[in-house]
Write an enzyme that holds these catalytic residues in place. Sequence first.
Site, PDB file in Angstrom:
ATOM      1  N   LEU A 112       3.621   9.666  -6.661  1.00 35.21           N
ATOM      2  CA  LEU A 112       3.157   8.784  -5.759  1.00 35.21           C
ATOM      3  C   LEU A 112       3.678   9.092  -4.302  1.00 35.21           C
ATOM      4  CD1 LEU A 112       3.392   5.343  -7.625  1.00 35.21           C
ATOM      5  CD2 LEU A 112       1.324   6.884  -7.574  1.00 35.21           C
TER       6      LEU A 112
ATOM      7  N   ASP B 181      13.227  -7.501 -11.611  1.00 34.87           N
ATOM      8  CA  ASP B 181      14.359  -6.942 -10.784  1.00 34.87           C
ATOM      9  C   ASP B 181      15.657  -7.625 -10.751  1.00 34.87           C
ATOM     10  OD1 ASP B 181      13.947  -4.363  -8.223  1.00 34.87           O
ATOM     11  OD2 ASP B 181      15.578  -5.796  -8.323  1.00 34.87           O
TER      12      ASP B 181
ATOM     13  N   CYS C 178      12.891  11.143  -2.026  1.00 35.42           N
ATOM     14  CA  CYS C 178      12.550  12.020  -3.085  1.00 35.42           C
ATOM     15  C   CYS C 178      12.792  13.549  -3.287  1.00 35.42           C
ATOM     16  CB  CYS C 178      11.113  11.784  -3.464  1.00 35.42           C
ATOM     17  SG  CYS C 178      10.512  10.261  -3.690  1.00 35.42           S
TER      18      CYS C 178
HETATM   19  C1  UGA Z   1       6.906  12.992  -2.657  1.00 35.92           C
HETATM   20  C2  UGA Z   1       5.876  13.734  -3.019  1.00 35.92           C
HETATM   21  O1  UGA Z   1       4.867  14.078  -2.353  1.00 35.92           O
HETATM   22  C3  UGA Z   1       5.131  12.711  -4.306  1.00 35.92           C
HETATM   23  O2  UGA Z   1       4.278  13.486  -5.256  1.00 35.92           O
HETATM   24  C4  UGA Z   1       6.323  12.149  -5.125  1.00 35.92           C
HETATM   25  O3  UGA Z   1       5.794  11.394  -6.101  1.00 35.92           O
HETATM   26  C5  UGA Z   1       7.408  11.607  -4.436  1.00 35.92           C
HETATM   27  O4  UGA Z   1       7.712  12.349  -3.311  1.00 35.92           O
HETATM   28  C6  UGA Z   1       8.511  11.229  -5.457  1.00 35.92           C
HETATM   29  O5  UGA Z   1       9.175  12.042  -5.819  1.00 35.92           O
HETATM   30  O6  UGA Z   1       8.410  10.003  -5.632  1.00 35.92           O
HETATM   31  P1  UGA Z   1       7.062  11.158  -0.345  1.00 35.92           P
HETATM   32  O7  UGA Z   1       8.616  11.403  -0.211  1.00 35.92           O
HETATM   33  O8  UGA Z   1       6.445   9.624  -0.437  1.00 35.92           O
HETATM   34  O9  UGA Z   1       6.179  11.786  -1.882  1.00 35.92           O
HETATM   35  O10 UGA Z   1       6.388  11.795   0.841  1.00 35.92           O
HETATM   36  P2  UGA Z   1       5.629  13.212   1.222  1.00 35.92           P
HETATM   37  O11 UGA Z   1       4.358  12.693   1.813  1.00 35.92           O
HETATM   38  O12 UGA Z   1       5.537  14.046   0.207  1.00 35.92           O
HETATM   39  O13 UGA Z   1       6.411  13.836   2.372  1.00 35.92           O
HETATM   40  C7  UGA Z   1       7.761  14.334   2.190  1.00 35.92           C
HETATM   41  C8  UGA Z   1       8.472  14.883   3.385  1.00 35.92           C
HETATM   42  O14 UGA Z   1       7.943  15.952   3.611  1.00 35.92           O
HETATM   43  C9  UGA Z   1       8.366  13.807   4.605  1.00 35.92           C
HETATM   44  O15 UGA Z   1       9.527  13.868   5.379  1.00 35.92           O
HETATM   45  C10 UGA Z   1       7.335  14.693   5.423  1.00 35.92           C
HETATM   46  O16 UGA Z   1       7.312  14.643   6.785  1.00 35.92           O
HETATM   47  C11 UGA Z   1       7.639  16.084   4.818  1.00 35.92           C
HETATM   48  N1  UGA Z   1       6.412  17.021   5.208  1.00 35.92           N
HETATM   49  C12 UGA Z   1       5.179  16.882   4.386  1.00 35.92           C
HETATM   50  C13 UGA Z   1       6.396  18.019   6.155  1.00 35.92           C
HETATM   51  O17 UGA Z   1       7.469  18.414   6.732  1.00 35.92           O
HETATM   52  N2  UGA Z   1       5.601  18.936   6.233  1.00 35.92           N
HETATM   53  C14 UGA Z   1       4.396  18.762   5.288  1.00 35.92           C
HETATM   54  O18 UGA Z   1       3.171  19.431   5.405  1.00 35.92           O
HETATM   55  C15 UGA Z   1       4.140  17.915   4.304  1.00 35.92           C
END
Ligand code: UGA
Length: 429
Positions: free
Chosen positions: A148, A30, A255
């Site tokens: 991820l 890094d 993301c």
């Molecule tokens: C997301 C994707 O799910 C991963 O597959 C991807 O690799 C990652 O982005 C990335 O591009 O690196 P992440 O941002 O860690 O992962 O989180 P998520 O669990 O997908 O949630 C994202 C957002 O959506 C959160 O703010 C969560 O609260 C919201 N969310 C999720 C909802 O409001 N409703 C849902 O039903 C699901």
Amino acid sequence: MHISVIGLGYVGSVTAIALAKAGYDITGIDIDENIVSSFKKGNLPIYEPGLEKLLDEAIKEQKIRFATLEEVDEIGEIVFICVGTPSLQNGSVDLSYIRKSIKWVLERTSGPATIVVKSTVPPGTGKKLIRQYLSNTRLSYISNPEFLREGMAVEDWLHPDRIVIGGEDKESIERIKSLYSSIDAPVVITDITTAEMIKYAANSALAIKISFINEIANLCDILGADIDDVARGLSLDPRIGSGFLRAGLGYGGSCFPKDVRALDFLANSNGYSLELIRSAIIANNRQKFIPVKTLKRRFYDLWNVPVSILGLTFKPNTDDIREAPSIDIMNALLEEGADITAYDPKGIEKIRRIFGERIRYAKSPIEAINGTKAIVLVTEWEEFVRLDWQEAFKRMQEPKIVIDGRNALDYKLLKSIGFEYYGIGRGRR
Ligand code: UGA
């Protein structure tokens, strides 16, 4: 086999440690000396459940070492690039860290070696980078996007839904595929631009799904329907699926917001307009301000109204606050003069760097709630679901409002205790 991983953030640290645990010799690299020195001491500089234990093991097995860019002597046959690709002001993607990493690799090896880009880059980027930097070298380029989820990253690495590998030459593709041979998942092999597009299409589809269920939830609130039952009714249809149907205050994180903006920018700059994605962005921006609207309607004037914010990170089980709805909500409430006390199990220090003395910070949810008139639950940490809500009720001042921004709480219990409860699309309740 010796592999280097450049960029030790949320993606790079999982990549480096998981590959070390799979038996490869890893150098984690890094630019940031603090990050490297933390890893050298065996401390994970981020919070990611399960990863610290794997780091300990990999260090004991002598499969991983850490270095700053300057300290690295040998980089190995494969170099993973996991550096950040932040948003620029206009929504496009800043590729400068990717470019720097490729130049750095070129300065250290003449190949043969394979560069594997895990960072999220707009479709078409890999092809341009090859033309610009790699065409007359013995270095090949592979796009290997990551899927991820923060907070679930170890699990997602070990049990992915799919592995996507985009490349131009078969040998490099096979070499990268073999790295994942111990993982049982379908492998999608394709060209570089298509692999890059799969990543953006996946995140956009999920963002659209969230905005869709949020819009339906808002309509449920207006018409008196129940979003929990609507979501269950939808989820039983396998064509729709059960994931990402949780209505709430919208998506945040490093993301979805960045990636949908980048795809929109890319489409525009190529003379095409992605209407569905634009609507999802607009709906998501509106969604996070629901608690502000509810509180203003309820109090009219929020000047000096004591409000507690529960949950500051963009979702539970992470310390990441990037594009967290809590930030916009608190800024809007401060604008109205509200008196905010905030609590989060992991995110307080990062939020303090943004808000400083403008809000108060509590050491427990009950301390945050004490003496307030309203609670806004922004992130559904388990700790809040399991809170002693009887005790919370005693500690609050009238009118004792709970805005459950993630539909995470037992509304029947809260109502029976006497709270004035608002969910998202739980209209009938
Ligand atoms: C997301 C994707 O799910 C991963 O597959 C991807 O690799 C990652 O982005 C990335 O591009 O690196 P992440 O941002 O860690 O992962 O989180 P998520 O669990 O997908 O949630 C994202 C957002 O959506 C959160 O703010 C969560 O609260 C919201 N969310 C999720 C909802 O409001 N409703 C849902 O039903 C699901």
